[in-house]
Design an enzyme around this catalytic site. Structure first.
Site, mmCIF file in Angstrom:
data_model
loop_
_atom_site.group_PDB
_atom_site.id
_atom_site.type_symbol
_atom_site.label_atom_id
_atom_site.label_comp_id
_atom_site.label_asym_id
_atom_site.label_seq_id
_atom_site.Cartn_x
_atom_site.Cartn_y
_atom_site.Cartn_z
ATOM 1 C CG HIS A 148 -8.241 0.227 -3.230
ATOM 2 N ND1 HIS A 148 -7.562 -0.921 -2.863
ATOM 3 C CD2 HIS A 148 -8.929 0.624 -2.111
ATOM 4 C CE1 HIS A 148 -7.829 -1.191 -1.595
ATOM 5 N NE2 HIS A 148 -8.650 -0.271 -1.118
ATOM 6 C CG ASP B 28 -13.380 6.723 -1.910
ATOM 7 O OD1 ASP B 28 -13.443 6.670 -0.662
ATOM 8 O OD2 ASP B 28 -12.306 6.563 -2.538
ATOM 9 C CD GLN C 45 -13.027 -1.289 -1.514
ATOM 10 O OE1 GLN C 45 -12.258 -1.273 -0.569
ATOM 11 N NE2 GLN C 45 -14.283 -1.671 -1.389
ATOM 12 N NE ARG D 238 -3.995 0.571 1.767
ATOM 13 C CZ ARG D 238 -5.260 0.752 2.174
ATOM 14 N NH1 ARG D 238 -5.540 1.568 3.164
ATOM 15 N NH2 ARG D 238 -6.246 0.107 1.591
ATOM 16 C CB CYS E 97 -14.119 1.737 -0.800
ATOM 17 S SG CYS E 97 -13.644 3.470 -0.604
ATOM 18 N NE ARG F 15 -10.819 -4.990 -0.129
ATOM 19 C CZ ARG F 15 -10.016 -4.032 0.349
ATOM 20 N NH1 ARG F 15 -10.526 -2.968 0.911
ATOM 21 N NH2 ARG F 15 -8.694 -4.119 0.215
HETATM 22 N N1 CP Z 1 -11.488 0.180 1.823
HETATM 23 C C1 CP Z 1 -10.264 0.092 2.318
HETATM 24 O O1 CP Z 1 -9.291 -0.158 1.592
HETATM 25 O O2 CP Z 1 -10.182 0.248 3.658
HETATM 26 P P1 CP Z 1 -8.840 0.442 4.484
HETATM 27 O O3 CP Z 1 -8.223 1.737 4.041
HETATM 28 O O4 CP Z 1 -9.274 0.461 5.915
HETATM 29 O O5 CP Z 1 -7.927 -0.713 4.204
HETATM 30 N N1 NVA Z 2 -9.719 6.894 -2.019
HETATM 31 C C1 NVA Z 2 -9.430 6.527 -0.656
HETATM 32 C C2 NVA Z 2 -9.697 5.074 -0.447
HETATM 33 C C3 NVA Z 2 -9.449 4.550 0.924
HETATM 34 C C4 NVA Z 2 -9.735 3.088 1.048
HETATM 35 C C5 NVA Z 2 -7.998 6.863 -0.327
HETATM 36 O O1 NVA Z 2 -7.116 6.622 -1.165
HETATM 37 O O2 NVA Z 2 -7.745 7.395 0.753
#
Ligand code: CP
Ligand code: NVA
Length: 343
Positions: A155, A250, A158, A128, A290, A318
């Site tokens: 992502h 989102d 997701q 990540r 999400c 997930r």
């Molecule tokens: N939706 C999602 O990726 O959640 P987190 O940021 O908590 O992993």
């Molecule tokens: N778009 C958001 C998604 C979090 C799961 C971010 O990148 O913060």
């Protein structure tokens, strides 16, 4: 992905037309940096296996027996971290987590050197990151699969869980009218690409200047042309939501853009998903997010907690979608067979 040593057991050649059987061969040893890394049949196979893993988790208890996975996270996470950990553990493997929130990957030593170390100890690397290039670079150097667990561009995990949820609700994603409202961000990009692969009619309604990236739009349009999907970008949120089967939003400000919160708030206000906006969708429409949600910013409590909301189904999925993904990328055993690949 550079050339990889595939850890697939010897097996009979796949039957033509058997999507899952084919994918056990074509996906083994691969990376998932972008949804666009997948073919239409490969994403269908991941979905098929995800539904099966959810229905019969005990059948996959040893699919990744004794495999090791490492996760390097530069950003916070609840769902992604815990579903990867729970997923790998319940497939018979184990996980290690490295908190990179205080020092970005590649700062202490090069990504290539990290990859050349880590691939000797583990079967899978999950990242990540801020920069998407951190993920593609690690994938280029690593001999073991690399999974994007969120970058600034995409992502993909997701989106797999989200379209698994759509399939559960509507029986298929093909022909579903899927509307994304809000920032054209990483989640939006992966949803657009997944919709295009699965034949979903996708509309993205964003404020001017906050639409999806042109390169992702072009990619999604090309894929949609092959699958029979459609993709529409608009600023007209009410028009977009009219008759929708699924309405997704989102946060207005993703991780890494926190300095823009004040500037973005008024720009995104007309794009809030509230009961008035949901009233334009089909009566059977679902609301999707999400998570984490910024309550009463991009979505109201009434919608998030209301009867149309499937956000916790998405969160649950997930786990199942990522289990299916890991089994296929690692060439793990299917249908109760114990994984015999060496790490
Ligand atoms: N939706 C999602 O990726 O959640 P987190 O940021 O908590 O992993
Ligand atoms: N778009 C958001 C998604 C979090 C799961 C971010 O990148 O913060």
């Amino acid at each position: 992905m550079a050339s990889k040593v595939f850890a697939v057991d010897e097996k009979a050649p796949p039957q033509e037309g058997n999507t899952l059987e084919m994918a056990t061969v074509t996906l083994a040893g691969r990376d998932l940096c972008s949804i666009a890394d997948l073919s239409r049949s490969e994403i269908a196979a991941i979905m098929e296996l995800a539904h099966s893993v959810k229905a019969s988790p005990a059948d996959y208890r040893f699919s990744l027996d004794a495999r090791q996975m490492v996760m390097f996270f530069e950003k916070a996470s609840l769902r992604t971290r815990l579903t990867f950990e729970a997923g790998m553990n319940t497939l018979g493997g184990s996980t290690m987590f490295v908190d990179q929130t205080q020092s970005p990957l590649g700062e202490r030593e090069s990504l290539a050197d990290i990859a050349r170390n880590v691939e000797r100890w583990v079967s899978l690397i999950v990242l990540r990151t801020y920069s998407h290039e951190t993920i593609t670079e690690m994938a280029e150097y690593s001999k073991v699969p690399v999974i994007n667990a969120l970058s600034d561009l995409e992502h993909p995990c997701q989106a797999l869980a989200d379209f698994m949820t759509v399939e559960e609700r509507f029986g298929t994603a093909r022909g579903v009218k899927f509307v994304y409202v809000g920032d054209g961000n990483n989640v939006c990009h992966s949803l657009m690409l997944t919709a295009a692969l699965l034949g979903t009619h996708c509309t993205v309604a964003s404020p001017k200047g906050y639409g999806p990236k042109q390169e992702i739009t072009a990619q999604a349009l090309r894929i949609a042309g092959e699958s029979g999907a459609t993709l529409t970008l608009t600023h007209d949120v009410v028009g977009a939501v009219r008759g929708a089967d699924a309405v997704y939003t989102d946060v207005c400000t993703s991780m890494g853009f926190e300095h823009e919160v004040t500037k973005r708030a008024p720009i995104f206000k007309p794009y809030q998903v509230n009961e008035a906006l949901m009233a334009h969708a089909a009566p059977h429409a679902v609301f999707m997010h999400c998570l984490p949600a910024h309550r009463n910013a991009e979505v109201t409590d009434a919608v998030l907690d209301g009867p149309q909301s499937v956000v916790f189904e998405q969160a649950e999925n997930r786990l199942h979608a990522q289990k299916a993904l890991m089994v296929l990328l690692l060439g793990g055993g299917l249908n109760g067979s114990r994984d015999t690949a060496t790490t």
